[in-house]
Enzyme design. Structure first.
Site, PDB file in Angstrom:
ATOM      1  N   CYS A  21       0.843  -1.200   0.000  1.00 46.41           N
ATOM      2  CA  CYS A  21       0.000   0.000   0.000  1.00 46.41           C
ATOM      3  C   CYS A  21       0.880   1.254   0.000  1.00 46.41           C
ATOM      4  O   CYS A  21       1.825   1.356   0.781  1.00 46.41           O
ATOM      5  CB  CYS A  21      -0.915   0.000   1.223  1.00 46.41           C
ATOM      6  SG  CYS A  21      -2.023   1.435   1.262  1.00 46.41           S
ATOM      7  N   CYS A  73       0.337   5.188   6.745  1.00 49.45           N
ATOM      8  CA  CYS A  73      -0.309   5.054   8.051  1.00 49.45           C
ATOM      9  C   CYS A  73       0.678   4.406   9.027  1.00 49.45           C
ATOM     10  O   CYS A  73       1.146   3.289   8.800  1.00 49.45           O
ATOM     11  CB  CYS A  73      -1.572   4.213   7.941  1.00 49.45           C
ATOM     12  SG  CYS A  73      -2.723   4.787   6.656  1.00 49.45           S
ATOM     13  N   CYS A 113       0.449   0.663  10.229  1.00 53.13           N
ATOM     14  CA  CYS A 113       0.076  -0.396   9.293  1.00 53.13           C
ATOM     15  C   CYS A 113       1.258  -1.196   8.752  1.00 53.13           C
ATOM     16  O   CYS A 113       2.160  -0.647   8.111  1.00 53.13           O
ATOM     17  CB  CYS A 113      -0.702   0.199   8.123  1.00 53.13           C
ATOM     18  SG  CYS A 113      -1.351  -1.077   7.012  1.00 53.13           S
ATOM     19  N   CYS A 135     -18.937  -7.257   3.675  1.00 55.58           N
ATOM     20  CA  CYS A 135     -18.312  -5.978   3.997  1.00 55.58           C
ATOM     21  C   CYS A 135     -17.001  -5.909   3.228  1.00 55.58           C
ATOM     22  O   CYS A 135     -16.369  -6.947   2.977  1.00 55.58           O
ATOM     23  CB  CYS A 135     -18.059  -5.882   5.507  1.00 55.58           C
ATOM     24  SG  CYS A 135     -17.238  -4.340   6.029  1.00 55.58           S
ATOM     25  N   CYS A 190     -19.350   1.279   8.132  1.00 55.88           N
ATOM     26  CA  CYS A 190     -18.548   0.706   9.208  1.00 55.88           C
ATOM     27  C   CYS A 190     -17.365   1.648   9.405  1.00 55.88           C
ATOM     28  O   CYS A 190     -16.524   1.789   8.517  1.00 55.88           O
ATOM     29  CB  CYS A 190     -18.073  -0.701   8.832  1.00 55.88           C
ATOM     30  SG  CYS A 190     -16.970  -1.465  10.050  1.00 55.88           S
ATOM     31  N   ARG A 224     -17.837  -2.710  17.752  1.00 59.80           N
ATOM     32  CA  ARG A 224     -17.044  -3.929  17.546  1.00 59.80           C
ATOM     33  C   ARG A 224     -15.718  -3.871  18.292  1.00 59.80           C
ATOM     34  O   ARG A 224     -14.932  -2.932  18.144  1.00 59.80           O
ATOM     35  CB  ARG A 224     -16.771  -4.161  16.060  1.00 59.80           C
ATOM     36  CG  ARG A 224     -15.906  -5.405  15.800  1.00 59.80           C
ATOM     37  CD  ARG A 224     -15.718  -5.680  14.332  1.00 59.80           C
ATOM     38  NE  ARG A 224     -16.979  -5.985  13.706  1.00 59.80           N
ATOM     39  CZ  ARG A 224     -17.356  -5.522  12.513  1.00 59.80           C
ATOM     40  NH1 ARG A 224     -16.564  -4.701  11.850  1.00 59.80           N
ATOM     41  NH2 ARG A 224     -18.517  -5.856  12.000  1.00 59.80           N
TER      42      ARG A 224
END
Length: 322
Positions: free
Chosen positions: A52, A56, A59, A127, A187, A259
């Site tokens: 990616c 971040c 990550c 999802c 979400c 969650r």
């Protein structure tokens, strides 16, 4: 009545309540809208891992950091369907697919749309988390039958630039609006333990709660410290501080599924029990969350048995979200 006009001072007042008062308020709120002994169970699969271009700081899939995660291509349809079948057999009601893209190309969306149709055919809710979406891409995923789209805000707007520089907070909000406009469930949550202040946690939850519609699912993650990322040696969040975040999320968003997400591998049974008591009513189920460890299904089943918890069936999920 659901509120969408919380102030920072009001949210901070909740965080600052005596612990017993906060938990009582959260548990009482939870019982008004849900069976406190039912938990929605999802399974998360990385369908395209690593490489990616985002930076971040938490990550392991970022190409900016050396974490040992290998960049792979999108999984084959047959392989994804097989994993979805395993998830359903283990008791999951929702199958979440994650791809390490900054934003998918239209051809990527077409491929994921095919996966969505195949997983839906198994009787599972679907999802996806694929990065930033343009409005037509969101509509294409909706047309394919996608039930939920995950796109976390991660933290407060004020602290955000300390964690991510390759996209803005507004970029994330724009994607969420595209998802909502397409008619999908949202979400959206964040991560606790990245060096943020309590005020930042309050700011994140306030932003979520003040959306015109609360996210139907609010994942609260505890940072998993991965070697090679800038946050590998950050200070661990205190368990009771994490529980407080769960409780405040429940109070602010009474009808959302809150969650208990990443980090459960490092949580004691007692800490998880406190989170369920405080209003968490959803978990990720399965041995891995994208690239990080998660409790084994046998461990979760044993914990559910000890606590008298049962898995929420899809029909009741749809009714609760309506």
């Amino acid at each position: 009545m659901l509120r969408h006009d919380w102030t920072q001072s009001e949210v901070m007042a909740l965080f600052n309540l005596p612990f017993a008062d906060l938990i009582f308020k959260a548990a009482s709120t939870h019982r008004e809208h849900f069976d406190p002994n039912e938990v929605q169970v999802s399974t998360l699969l990385s369908i395209k891992t690593g490489g990616c271009p985002e930076d971040c700081a938490y990550c392991p899939q970022s190409s900016h950091f050396d974490t040992g995660v290998k960049a792979d291509k999108l999984m084959a349809v047959e392989a994804v369907v097989e994993e979805a079948k395993k998830a359903k057999a283990a008791g999951a009601s929702r199958f979440c697919m994650g791809a390490a893209w900054r934003s998918p190309k239209d051809r990527d969306v077409e491929k994921v749309a095919h996966l969505i149709r195949e997983v839906k055919a198994l009787g599972l809710e679907t999802c996806a988390t694929l990065g930033m979406l343009e409005a037509p891409q969101a509509r294409a995923l909706k047309d394919a039958g996608l039930d939920y789209y995950n796109h976390n805000l991660d933290t407060s707007e004020e602290f955000y630039s300390s964690i991510i520089t390759t996209r803005t907070y507004q970029d994330r909000l724009d994607t969420l609006q595209n998802v909502r406009d397409a008619g999908m469930n949202v979400c959206c949550g964040g991560i606790v333990g990245m060096g943020e202040s309590v005020e930042d946690r309050a700011g994140l939850l306030m932003t979520l709660a003040n959306m015109p519609e609360h996210p139907e699912s609010v994942p609260i993650n505890m940072l998993v410290q991965v070697k090679g990322t800038p946050l590998a040696n950050s200070q661990h969040v205190a368990p009771l501080d994490f529980v407080r975040t769960i409780a405040v999320a429940r109070i602010l968003m009474p009808t959302s599924f809150v969650r208990l997400s990443a980090g459960r591998e490092e949580m004691s049974e007692e800490m998880q029990a406190m989170c369920f008591l405080s209003g968490a009513n959803s978990i990720f189920y399965g041995e891995k969350l994208l690239t990080t460890a998660n409790p084994q299904t046998d461990s979760d089943n044993a914990l559910f048995a000890k606590l008298g918890l049962k898995k929420l069936v899809p029909e009741k999920i749809s009714a609760a979200a309506a």
